[in-house]
Scaffold this motif. Structure first.
Motif, PDB file in Angstrom:
ATOM      1  N   ASN A 120    -100.963  -5.553 -57.535  1.00 43.54           N
ATOM      2  CA  ASN A 120     -99.540  -5.512 -57.849  1.00 43.54           C
ATOM      3  C   ASN A 120     -99.306  -5.162 -59.315  1.00 43.54           C
ATOM      4  N   LEU A 121    -100.224  -5.592 -60.179  1.00 39.11           N
ATOM      5  CA  LEU A 121    -100.128  -5.173 -61.575  1.00 39.11           C
ATOM      6  C   LEU A 121    -100.287  -3.664 -61.686  1.00 39.11           C
ATOM      7  N   LEU A 122    -101.236  -3.107 -60.956  1.00 38.59           N
ATOM      8  CA  LEU A 122    -101.421  -1.659 -60.969  1.00 38.59           C
ATOM      9  C   LEU A 122    -100.165  -0.952 -60.469  1.00 38.59           C
ATOM     10  N   ARG A 123     -99.616  -1.447 -59.401  1.00 37.40           N
ATOM     11  CA  ARG A 123     -98.413  -0.832 -58.824  1.00 37.40           C
ATOM     12  C   ARG A 123     -97.255  -0.848 -59.807  1.00 37.40           C
ATOM     13  N   HIS A 124     -97.166  -1.892 -60.620  1.00 35.42           N
ATOM     14  CA  HIS A 124     -96.048  -2.031 -61.551  1.00 35.42           C
ATOM     15  C   HIS A 124     -96.386  -1.562 -62.968  1.00 35.42           C
ATOM     16  N   ALA A 125     -97.503  -0.901 -63.136  1.00 35.65           N
ATOM     17  CA  ALA A 125     -97.877  -0.408 -64.463  1.00 35.65           C
ATOM     18  C   ALA A 125     -96.858   0.613 -64.959  1.00 35.65           C
ATOM     19  N   PRO A 126     -96.673   0.702 -66.270  1.00 36.77           N
ATOM     20  CA  PRO A 126     -95.724   1.687 -66.812  1.00 36.77           C
ATOM     21  C   PRO A 126     -96.284   3.094 -66.747  1.00 36.77           C
ATOM     22  N   SER A 127     -95.385   4.069 -66.689  1.00 40.22           N
ATOM     23  CA  SER A 127     -95.770   5.476 -66.759  1.00 40.22           C
ATOM     24  C   SER A 127     -94.602   6.273 -67.305  1.00 40.22           C
ATOM     25  N   SER A 128     -94.897   7.359 -67.980  1.00 41.89           N
ATOM     26  CA  SER A 128     -93.857   8.206 -68.558  1.00 41.89           C
ATOM     27  C   SER A 128     -92.887   8.672 -67.484  1.00 41.89           C
ATOM     28  N   VAL A 129     -91.606   8.515 -67.750  1.00 49.82           N
ATOM     29  CA  VAL A 129     -90.494   8.848 -66.836  1.00 49.82           C
ATOM     30  C   VAL A 129     -90.756   8.345 -65.414  1.00 49.82           C
ATOM     31  N   ASN A 130     -91.444   7.224 -65.318  1.00 50.08           N
ATOM     32  CA  ASN A 130     -91.743   6.590 -64.031  1.00 50.08           C
ATOM     33  C   ASN A 130     -92.446   7.561 -63.074  1.00 50.08           C
ATOM     34  N   SER A 131     -93.337   8.380 -63.629  1.00 48.86           N
ATOM     35  CA  SER A 131     -93.970   9.443 -62.843  1.00 48.86           C
ATOM     36  C   SER A 131     -95.017   8.934 -61.859  1.00 48.86           C
ATOM     37  N   GLN A 132     -95.662   7.816 -62.146  1.00 48.75           N
ATOM     38  CA  GLN A 132     -96.603   7.155 -61.232  1.00 48.75           C
ATOM     39  C   GLN A 132     -97.589   8.144 -60.582  1.00 48.75           C
ATOM     40  N   PRO A 133     -98.327   8.914 -61.380  1.00 50.26           N
ATOM     41  CA  PRO A 133     -99.179   9.962 -60.803  1.00 50.26           C
ATOM     42  C   PRO A 133    -100.551   9.461 -60.389  1.00 50.26           C
ATOM     43  N   TRP A 134    -100.613   8.370 -59.674  1.00 50.42           N
ATOM     44  CA  TRP A 134    -101.889   7.722 -59.419  1.00 50.42           C
ATOM     45  C   TRP A 134    -102.058   7.270 -57.967  1.00 50.42           C
ATOM     46  N   HIS A 135    -103.300   6.948 -57.666  1.00 53.26           N
ATOM     47  CA  HIS A 135    -103.652   6.289 -56.405  1.00 53.26           C
ATOM     48  C   HIS A 135    -104.898   5.463 -56.691  1.00 53.26           C
ATOM     49  N   PHE A 136    -105.057   4.334 -55.990  1.00 52.11           N
ATOM     50  CA  PHE A 136    -106.156   3.419 -56.273  1.00 52.11           C
ATOM     51  C   PHE A 136    -106.958   3.138 -54.998  1.00 52.11           C
ATOM     52  N   LEU A 137    -108.258   3.402 -55.064  1.00 48.88           N
ATOM     53  CA  LEU A 137    -109.164   3.057 -53.974  1.00 48.88           C
ATOM     54  C   LEU A 137    -109.814   1.724 -54.295  1.00 48.88           C
ATOM     55  N   VAL A 138    -109.835   0.819 -53.340  1.00 47.72           N
ATOM     56  CA  VAL A 138    -110.345  -0.535 -53.578  1.00 47.72           C
ATOM     57  C   VAL A 138    -111.465  -0.852 -52.588  1.00 47.72           C
ATOM     58  N   ALA A 139    -112.618  -1.207 -53.118  1.00 49.49           N
ATOM     59  CA  ALA A 139    -113.756  -1.598 -52.281  1.00 49.49           C
ATOM     60  C   ALA A 139    -114.092  -3.061 -52.534  1.00 49.49           C
ATOM     61  N   GLY A 140    -114.127  -3.855 -51.448  1.00 52.91           N
ATOM     62  CA  GLY A 140    -114.466  -5.262 -51.579  1.00 52.91           C
ATOM     63  C   GLY A 140    -115.620  -5.679 -50.691  1.00 52.91           C
ATOM     64  N   ASP A 141    -116.208  -4.707 -49.956  1.00 52.68           N
ATOM     65  CA  ASP A 141    -117.367  -5.026 -49.127  1.00 52.68           C
ATOM     66  C   ASP A 141    -118.516  -4.083 -49.483  1.00 52.68           C
TER      67      ASP A 141
ATOM     68  N   ASP B 256    -123.413 -12.851 -56.137  1.00 50.06           N
ATOM     69  CA  ASP B 256    -123.096 -13.892 -55.162  1.00 50.06           C
ATOM     70  C   ASP B 256    -121.691 -14.465 -55.324  1.00 50.06           C
ATOM     71  N   LYS B 257    -120.981 -14.044 -56.361  1.00 47.47           N
ATOM     72  CA  LYS B 257    -119.651 -14.592 -56.618  1.00 47.47           C
ATOM     73  C   LYS B 257    -118.581 -13.561 -56.277  1.00 47.47           C
ATOM     74  N   LYS B 258    -117.578 -13.997 -55.516  1.00 43.80           N
ATOM     75  CA  LYS B 258    -116.497 -13.120 -55.093  1.00 43.80           C
ATOM     76  C   LYS B 258    -115.175 -13.547 -55.726  1.00 43.80           C
ATOM     77  N   VAL B 259    -114.384 -12.569 -56.090  1.00 42.22           N
ATOM     78  CA  VAL B 259    -113.041 -12.840 -56.598  1.00 42.22           C
ATOM     79  C   VAL B 259    -112.135 -13.163 -55.413  1.00 42.22           C
ATOM     80  N   PRO B 260    -111.383 -14.257 -55.478  1.00 37.18           N
ATOM     81  CA  PRO B 260    -110.487 -14.598 -54.362  1.00 37.18           C
ATOM     82  C   PRO B 260    -109.513 -13.455 -54.068  1.00 37.18           C
ATOM     83  N   GLN B 261    -109.232 -13.255 -52.798  1.00 37.68           N
ATOM     84  CA  GLN B 261    -108.361 -12.153 -52.396  1.00 37.68           C
ATOM     85  C   GLN B 261    -106.980 -12.265 -53.032  1.00 37.68           C
ATOM     86  N   ALA B 262    -106.501 -13.489 -53.208  1.00 40.66           N
ATOM     87  CA  ALA B 262    -105.177 -13.663 -53.811  1.00 40.66           C
ATOM     88  C   ALA B 262    -105.131 -13.082 -55.225  1.00 40.66           C
ATOM     89  N   GLN B 263    -106.226 -13.210 -55.957  1.00 35.97           N
ATOM     90  CA  GLN B 263    -106.261 -12.652 -57.308  1.00 35.97           C
ATOM     91  C   GLN B 263    -106.397 -11.126 -57.276  1.00 35.97           C
TER      92      GLN B 263
END
Length: 217
Positions: free
Chosen positions: A32-53, A19-26
């Motif tokens: 944004n933390l995920l987007r700015h996470a470190p990676s070797s030689v800035n390779s950023q080999p990722w993608h993130f799926l987000v479900a909130g409903d 019954d408790k939801k995390v505020p969208q702002a958080q």
């Protein structure tokens, strides 16, 4: 913020209050933390799926049926669930996209710097593709750096989190068409607030002594 206290107090939640939801702002902060996470030689080999409903969580929960049914409530009762995905190859297009973004963001002072940056990154990709032959594992390691960033960020915001490798990646890859997009699902993270059934909340944290894991040189 006392980082040591935060590290000692965070833990893996075993049950969420549906019954408790995390505020969208958080949630936006964590993304944004995920987007700015470190990676070797800035390779950023990722993608993130987000479900909130419920619909999104139900789709992700398909990967927790059968053998991994014990993780299904942690997906369905969470406020949000993030699927951390890793590339199945370090493609030429991705390498060009990274370099173009670095150029746009002002990281490359001149043409020589651009050439050097591109050569360095390609050198590491070639090392892992041809010499060590562990390109997929190398890319997965970078995604786990993003996972650590996400977990610590959630703790700093007072959000409970549950990282899970216990799911059928083949089911999720098919459900979301990930392979066709050049990705595979690697780890799930449920986010929310602990429920009364979360037995792990009352247990003391257990880690090996500092002197057994750290050697001062």
């Amino acid at each position: 913020m006392d980082l040591s206290s935060l590290a000692r107090s965070r833990y893996t939640s075993k049950a969420f209050d549906a019954d408790k939801k995390v505020p969208q702002a958080q949630i936006d902060t964590l993304l944004n933390l995920l987007r700015h996470a470190p990676s070797s030689v800035n390779s950023q080999p990722w993608h993130f799926l987000v479900a909130g409903d419920e619909q999104g969580k139900q789709r992700i929960a398909k990967g927790t049926q059968g053998t991994f049914a014990y993780n299904e409530p942690k997906v369905l009762n969470a406020s949000h669930v993030i699927v951390l995905c890793t590339r199945t190859d370090m493609t030429e297009q991705h390498l060009q996209n990274i370099l173009a973004q670095e150029d746009q963001d002002g990281r490359l002072r001149n043409a020589d710097a651009r050439t050097a940056q591109d050569k360095s990154r390609r050198g590491y990709v070639s090392l892992h593709r041809h010499d060590q032959k562990d390109l997929q594992h190398w890319m997965e390691k970078q995604t786990y750096l993003a996972l650590g960033t996400l977990l610590f960020g959630a703790a700093a915001l007072g959000i409970d989190a549950t990282p899970m490798e216990g799911f059928d990646f083949r089911v999720l890859d098919e459900e979301f068409g990930l392979r066709g997009e050049g990705f595979t699902s690697l780890v799930l993270v449920s986010l929310g607030y602990r429920g009364e059934a979360d037995f792990n909340a009352g247990l003391p944290k257990s880690r090996l002594p500092l002197e057994s894991v750290v050697t001062l040189l």
